[in-house]
Motif scaffolding. Sequence first.
Motif, PDB file in Angstrom:
ATOM      1  N   SER A 159       0.442   8.364  14.359  1.00 35.74           N
ATOM      2  CA  SER A 159      -0.585   8.563  15.591  1.00 35.74           C
ATOM      3  C   SER A 159      -1.605   9.269  15.284  1.00 35.74           C
ATOM      4  O   SER A 159      -2.486   9.283  16.035  1.00 35.74           O
ATOM      5  N   LYS A 160      -1.602   9.727  13.985  1.00 38.90           N
ATOM      6  CA  LYS A 160      -2.801  10.572  13.604  1.00 38.90           C
ATOM      7  C   LYS A 160      -4.240   9.712  13.077  1.00 38.90           C
ATOM      8  O   LYS A 160      -5.134  10.030  12.704  1.00 38.90           O
ATOM      9  N   ILE A 161      -3.978   8.409  13.213  1.00 37.99           N
ATOM     10  CA  ILE A 161      -4.641   7.445  12.479  1.00 37.99           C
ATOM     11  C   ILE A 161      -5.628   6.903  13.543  1.00 37.99           C
ATOM     12  O   ILE A 161      -5.182   6.289  14.483  1.00 37.99           O
TER      13      ILE A 161
ATOM     14  N   MET B 127      -8.405  -4.884   9.301  1.00 33.41           N
ATOM     15  CA  MET B 127      -6.858  -4.944   9.433  1.00 33.41           C
ATOM     16  C   MET B 127      -6.125  -4.503   8.329  1.00 33.41           C
ATOM     17  O   MET B 127      -4.943  -3.722   8.439  1.00 33.41           O
ATOM     18  N   ALA B 128      -6.715  -4.761   7.145  1.00 30.13           N
ATOM     19  CA  ALA B 128      -5.797  -4.514   5.939  1.00 30.13           C
ATOM     20  C   ALA B 128      -5.796  -3.166   5.686  1.00 30.13           C
ATOM     21  O   ALA B 128      -4.756  -2.450   5.137  1.00 30.13           O
ATOM     22  N   VAL B 129      -6.987  -2.563   5.890  1.00 36.73           N
ATOM     23  CA  VAL B 129      -7.266  -0.877   5.857  1.00 36.73           C
ATOM     24  C   VAL B 129      -6.274  -0.334   6.618  1.00 36.73           C
ATOM     25  O   VAL B 129      -5.672   0.799   6.324  1.00 36.73           O
ATOM     26  N   ARG B 130      -6.242  -0.691   7.912  1.00 37.95           N
ATOM     27  CA  ARG B 130      -5.360  -0.173   9.043  1.00 37.95           C
ATOM     28  C   ARG B 130      -3.953  -0.331   8.259  1.00 37.95           C
ATOM     29  O   ARG B 130      -3.112   0.928   8.400  1.00 37.95           O
ATOM     30  N   MET B 131      -3.329  -1.383   7.911  1.00 38.96           N
ATOM     31  CA  MET B 131      -2.052  -1.389   7.366  1.00 38.96           C
ATOM     32  C   MET B 131      -1.820  -0.598   6.208  1.00 38.96           C
ATOM     33  O   MET B 131      -0.672   0.182   6.160  1.00 38.96           O
ATOM     34  N   ILE B 132      -2.737  -0.175   5.278  1.00 43.62           N
ATOM     35  CA  ILE B 132      -2.744   0.725   4.305  1.00 43.62           C
ATOM     36  C   ILE B 132      -2.626   2.181   4.632  1.00 43.62           C
ATOM     37  O   ILE B 132      -1.629   2.832   4.087  1.00 43.62           O
ATOM     38  N   LEU B 133      -3.455   2.387   5.812  1.00 43.21           N
ATOM     39  CA  LEU B 133      -3.096   3.826   6.224  1.00 43.21           C
ATOM     40  C   LEU B 133      -1.927   3.951   6.934  1.00 43.21           C
ATOM     41  O   LEU B 133      -1.188   5.031   6.838  1.00 43.21           O
ATOM     42  N   ASN B 134      -1.499   2.888   7.545  1.00 42.41           N
ATOM     43  CA  ASN B 134      -0.280   3.218   8.165  1.00 42.41           C
ATOM     44  C   ASN B 134       1.045   3.378   7.449  1.00 42.41           C
ATOM     45  O   ASN B 134       1.924   4.012   7.385  1.00 42.41           O
ATOM     46  N   ASN B 135       0.659   2.846   6.144  1.00 40.46           N
ATOM     47  CA  ASN B 135       1.703   3.050   5.049  1.00 40.46           C
ATOM     48  C   ASN B 135       1.720   4.239   4.273  1.00 40.46           C
ATOM     49  O   ASN B 135       2.662   4.631   4.015  1.00 40.46           O
TER      50      ASN B 135
ATOM     51  N   VAL C  90       5.996  -7.178 -10.230  1.00 37.37           N
ATOM     52  CA  VAL C  90       5.830  -7.981  -9.066  1.00 37.37           C
ATOM     53  C   VAL C  90       4.429  -8.833  -9.252  1.00 37.37           C
ATOM     54  O   VAL C  90       3.550  -7.933  -9.566  1.00 37.37           O
ATOM     55  N   ASN C  91       4.290  -9.837  -8.925  1.00 41.76           N
ATOM     56  CA  ASN C  91       3.185 -10.722  -9.005  1.00 41.76           C
ATOM     57  C   ASN C  91       2.430 -11.351  -7.798  1.00 41.76           C
ATOM     58  O   ASN C  91       1.879 -12.031  -7.594  1.00 41.76           O
ATOM     59  N   ALA C  92       2.741 -10.603  -6.546  1.00 37.78           N
ATOM     60  CA  ALA C  92       2.199 -10.636  -5.180  1.00 37.78           C
ATOM     61  C   ALA C  92       1.917  -9.529  -4.640  1.00 37.78           C
ATOM     62  O   ALA C  92       2.237  -8.316  -4.890  1.00 37.78           O
ATOM     63  N   PRO C  93       0.720  -9.540  -3.732  1.00 41.10           N
ATOM     64  CA  PRO C  93       0.216  -8.283  -3.061  1.00 41.10           C
ATOM     65  C   PRO C  93       1.136  -7.820  -2.399  1.00 41.10           C
ATOM     66  O   PRO C  93       1.581  -8.387  -1.049  1.00 41.10           O
ATOM     67  N   ILE C  94       1.621  -6.568  -2.231  1.00 39.13           N
ATOM     68  CA  ILE C  94       2.316  -5.825  -1.579  1.00 39.13           C
ATOM     69  C   ILE C  94       1.825  -4.522  -1.300  1.00 39.13           C
ATOM     70  O   ILE C  94       0.997  -3.868  -1.974  1.00 39.13           O
ATOM     71  N   LEU C  95       2.497  -3.594  -0.111  1.00 40.88           N
ATOM     72  CA  LEU C  95       1.988  -2.421   0.222  1.00 40.88           C
ATOM     73  C   LEU C  95       2.299  -1.327  -1.168  1.00 40.88           C
ATOM     74  O   LEU C  95       3.348  -1.667  -1.755  1.00 40.88           O
TER      75      LEU C  95
ATOM     76  N   GLY D 172       7.430  15.345   7.181  1.00 37.94           N
ATOM     77  CA  GLY D 172       6.987  14.489   8.234  1.00 37.94           C
ATOM     78  C   GLY D 172       5.668  13.993   7.841  1.00 37.94           C
ATOM     79  O   GLY D 172       4.975  13.122   8.540  1.00 37.94           O
ATOM     80  N   VAL D 173       4.996  14.290   6.581  1.00 40.04           N
ATOM     81  CA  VAL D 173       3.845  14.067   6.133  1.00 40.04           C
ATOM     82  C   VAL D 173       3.527  13.145   4.960  1.00 40.04           C
ATOM     83  O   VAL D 173       4.615  13.032   4.228  1.00 40.04           O
ATOM     84  N   GLY D 174       2.585  12.149   5.054  1.00 44.51           N
ATOM     85  CA  GLY D 174       2.583  11.177   4.027  1.00 44.51           C
ATOM     86  C   GLY D 174       1.807  11.420   2.759  1.00 44.51           C
ATOM     87  O   GLY D 174       1.863  12.648   2.340  1.00 44.51           O
TER      88      GLY D 174
END
Length: 335
Positions: free
Chosen positions: A207-209, A193-201, A251-256, A312-314
């Motif tokens: 939609s290509k993920i 789930m964390a990997v999916r969140m990072i890829l979405n970011n 920042v000292n908390a895990p963020i994207l 439109g590309v990341g």
Amino acid sequence: MSPNPLTAGLSLAESVATRTFDELSPIQPDRPVSSLERKYTNEHSRFIELPGARVHYRDEGPRSGPTLIALHGTFSSLHTWDGWVDRLSEEFRIVRLDMPGFGLTGPPDGRHTVERLTQSVGLFCDELGLEDVTVAGNSLGGGIAWRLAVKRPDLISGLIPVNAGGATLLSNLTNNYMALGGQLIPRYATPRMAVRMILNNAYGDTSKITPGLVTRYHDLVLRTGNRRAALDIAKNYREEHYPGEAGLSEVNAPILPSAYDPSPNVWDKYDISDVDVPTMFQWGTEDTWLPVSFGRELAAKIPDATFQTYEGVGHAPMEEAPELTAPDIVDFVNT
């Protein structure tokens, strides 16, 4: 003979349980190297022994064509270049590798540093007898690519940084994740789930993920030793090169990654303005990790550089939009 309904039911239940565990469990064990090699090698896969590392690579395309070396980013692998290989390997010799600390290569022996990665890529090219190569690199791989162009002008004839970074962003991420509890949490708390969140970011067009893409990234992150190696290279870079804590996020908390303010400053001995080969930057306009403004600052330091953007590309244009980025490679190399 018809399948036993009980056996089939148990197999299905086991499969669902495994997928659920991979997706949600906060603690993920390492994946055995042998099973990952069976899954993620193909007929083009080879291994070569370098000092302290057994490197997985693929060498595809005509030996008579221009040679392109491709370097992936953090927590990625040589598979990120599949779209370019599909489109370019009839004309180009494309050599891509899992850099030490990533993919099927896994962690190197000894101290893992950006300098050592740069040396390893140069040694890899020497072992394969490569010369007059164009080197492309994405994210951290882009940072390694331009450092190699500075270090080995005898080897590199062209440079393609693709949303290229270095160690600054990785060092910030590591600094903040390790603040939660040393290396324990970032080394093991990596559910799919964390990997999916990072890829979405990272992607501009989510939609290509695909499920397969997420699974591949997750599997190879879990390759024995890879999580520790990523922490080590960032920690070592920070300790060796940042003057005190200058340049690090507070920042000292895990963020994207998109929440950090990147800086094109480089704290090691390399100076990107020393790049003396034709250079084409490729940059996704929707990269929230290393935005276009960051890329243009880097490009402005190289005398012979052009800058291509992709709407439109990341953060990983070669993976997200190879149909847009690959044709520009042909024009650049053949010019």
